[in-house]
Design an enzyme around this catalytic site. Sequence first.
Site, PDB file in Angstrom:
ATOM      1  N   HIS A   1     -32.843 -11.423 -14.052  1.00  0.00           N
ATOM      2  CA  HIS A   1     -32.566 -10.024 -14.510  1.00  0.00           C
ATOM      3  C   HIS A   1     -30.937  -9.672 -14.170  1.00  0.00           C
ATOM      4  CE1 HIS A   1     -36.588  -8.757 -15.439  1.00  0.00           C
ATOM      5  NE2 HIS A   1     -37.084  -9.639 -14.172  1.00  0.00           N
TER       6      HIS A   1
ATOM      7  N   LYS B   1     -42.857  -7.870  -7.547  1.00  0.00           N
ATOM      8  CA  LYS B   1     -42.023  -9.266  -7.872  1.00  0.00           C
ATOM      9  C   LYS B   1     -40.581  -9.267  -7.364  1.00  0.00           C
ATOM     10  CE  LYS B   1     -44.482 -10.990 -12.212  1.00  0.00           C
ATOM     11  NZ  LYS B   1     -44.335 -11.585 -13.433  1.00  0.00           N
TER      12      LYS B   1
ATOM     13  N   HIS C   1     -35.606 -11.153  -9.750  1.00  0.00           N
ATOM     14  CA  HIS C   1     -35.539 -12.476 -10.203  1.00  0.00           C
ATOM     15  C   HIS C   1     -33.944 -12.596 -10.678  1.00  0.00           C
ATOM     16  CE1 HIS C   1     -35.810 -16.049 -12.819  1.00  0.00           C
ATOM     17  NE2 HIS C   1     -37.103 -16.449 -12.117  1.00  0.00           N
TER      18      HIS C   1
END
Length: 562
Positions: A128, A122, A125
């Site tokens: 994080h 992924k 983001h």
Amino acid sequence: MTFLVALYFESPFPVSISVYREVADFQLSVDSLLENNNDHSRPDIQIQAMRLAEKLKCDTVVSEISTGQGTVNFKINRELLTKTVLQQVIEDGSKYGLKSELFSGLPQKKIVVEFSSPNVAKKFHVGHLRSTIIGNFIANLKEALGHQVTRINYLGDWGMQFGLLGTGFQLFGYEEKLQSNPLQHLFEVYVQVNKEAADNKNVAKSAHEFFQRLELGDAQALALWRKFRDLSIDEYIRIYKRLGVHFDEYSGESFYREKSQEVLKLLDSKGLLQKTIKGTAVVDLSGNGDPSSVCTVMRSDGTSLYATRDIAAAIDRMEKYNFDEMIYVTDKGQKKHFQQVFQMLHIMGYDWAERCLHVPFGVVQGMKTRRGDVTFLEDVLNEIRLRMLQNMASIKTTKELENPQETAERVGLAALIIQDFRGLLLSDYQFSWDRVFQSRGDTGVFLQYTHARLHSLEETFGCGYLNDFNTACLQEPQSVSILQHLLRFDEVLYRSSQDLQPRHIVSYLLTLSHLAAVAHKTLHIRNSPPEVAGARLHLFRAVRSVLANGMKLLGITPVCRM
């Protein structure tokens, strides 16, 4: 530093640096010296303060003694203050404040810090981001204090999402897109397969079967998973480099899929594992069936869960690093999870579970780019760099830079980090681009600007004046205010080392920058007598040095031009 007070007292406490700088440099709380201080009325304390002040004598260190509301106040000999502080800043360099008696006798520890921990396959983001910069700060601070720190990035590289992703890639994936822009393509595949799985039970079933194949070690499934993982880590390393963050170890949940089975066996052997009607395995941490204290550790099909793998990882790290402390930096939503993990480790017989600490943080709200809601950290970094470049281009005082993009990114990151670190880590906060890029006020841009301006002074005048200095030339109120503030850097570092909150250092650096800005307007170097110019340059160099030290601890790279 409080080393000046140590000349007067055996301990730096209860002596504190005075906030009323025009009255005193240090204050001694009489109330804190008295036993059963609840029995003493305020007038009695005032009398005690006056009696104590009468007994104390001024000497070469203390030039003036007076009393306040329940305090004895001390003013330090101004020339000694100037000489001692500036010499200490210059001699200690990056270790200034860290050699203080506040840290004397500090046992050197082996510390593991787990932070950032994005989900593989992924895109990185923005959720994080806080874990990354907070964990980096904690690791920096612990290292600065002399501890042996291991930085671990514990990747979310296992679990049912890989069942979905594996199935999704078989249905919607393209190898050429995977190679050219891996995280973007995997994100698109993941979004698409989730929609399909919600409407099509066969897709959901295939995803479940794919993850089972992974758990059983199927070669084809593992090869695809490994490709996703390797491509993801390559992308993450590139982004971490932009953030100025590094790791000693890239670990992941996948490393513990087999060891998690050993955890289940151990729990079972201790009579702690209970099977439910649904076929899952749970541990009752309350011992009396309280449903809020039940932790699920195995699915009905025998596959492992997040908690099981975290327990296995903790046991493995103790065997590998023999740590004195392990710190997990994640959002406050995982507070219960870590409470349960630590509790399970304890009831399994691992006494070192008490050495594990969760540092929780709040949520960033309202982080948007000009294109709308932002999902990915790289979009934020690109936006920061672009906006900072535009801001710098619009300012007439901006100098020609060798690498304007790099400077813009470093200043932008400072702005982002300072906005994030100003409050309590546990608090949610509203992100504001306008506030981030303000060049005045309590911002990272202002910190970087102050550092660059002071560096420019050294470049312009440094060659002729940085040999020796006359302490008598730094007696102006602006100079004394800066010296008093430099004096308390160790105290601020100590506070941050105790509660792992960066806000103490942020507040200190911002105040130092404001004091330097005031002094820069009045304490001129150009056209001043050489003796005066040299002394002032030493003062400004000390400010720049401490600013740089503090910023580096926070994870900010100071810029010399902007």
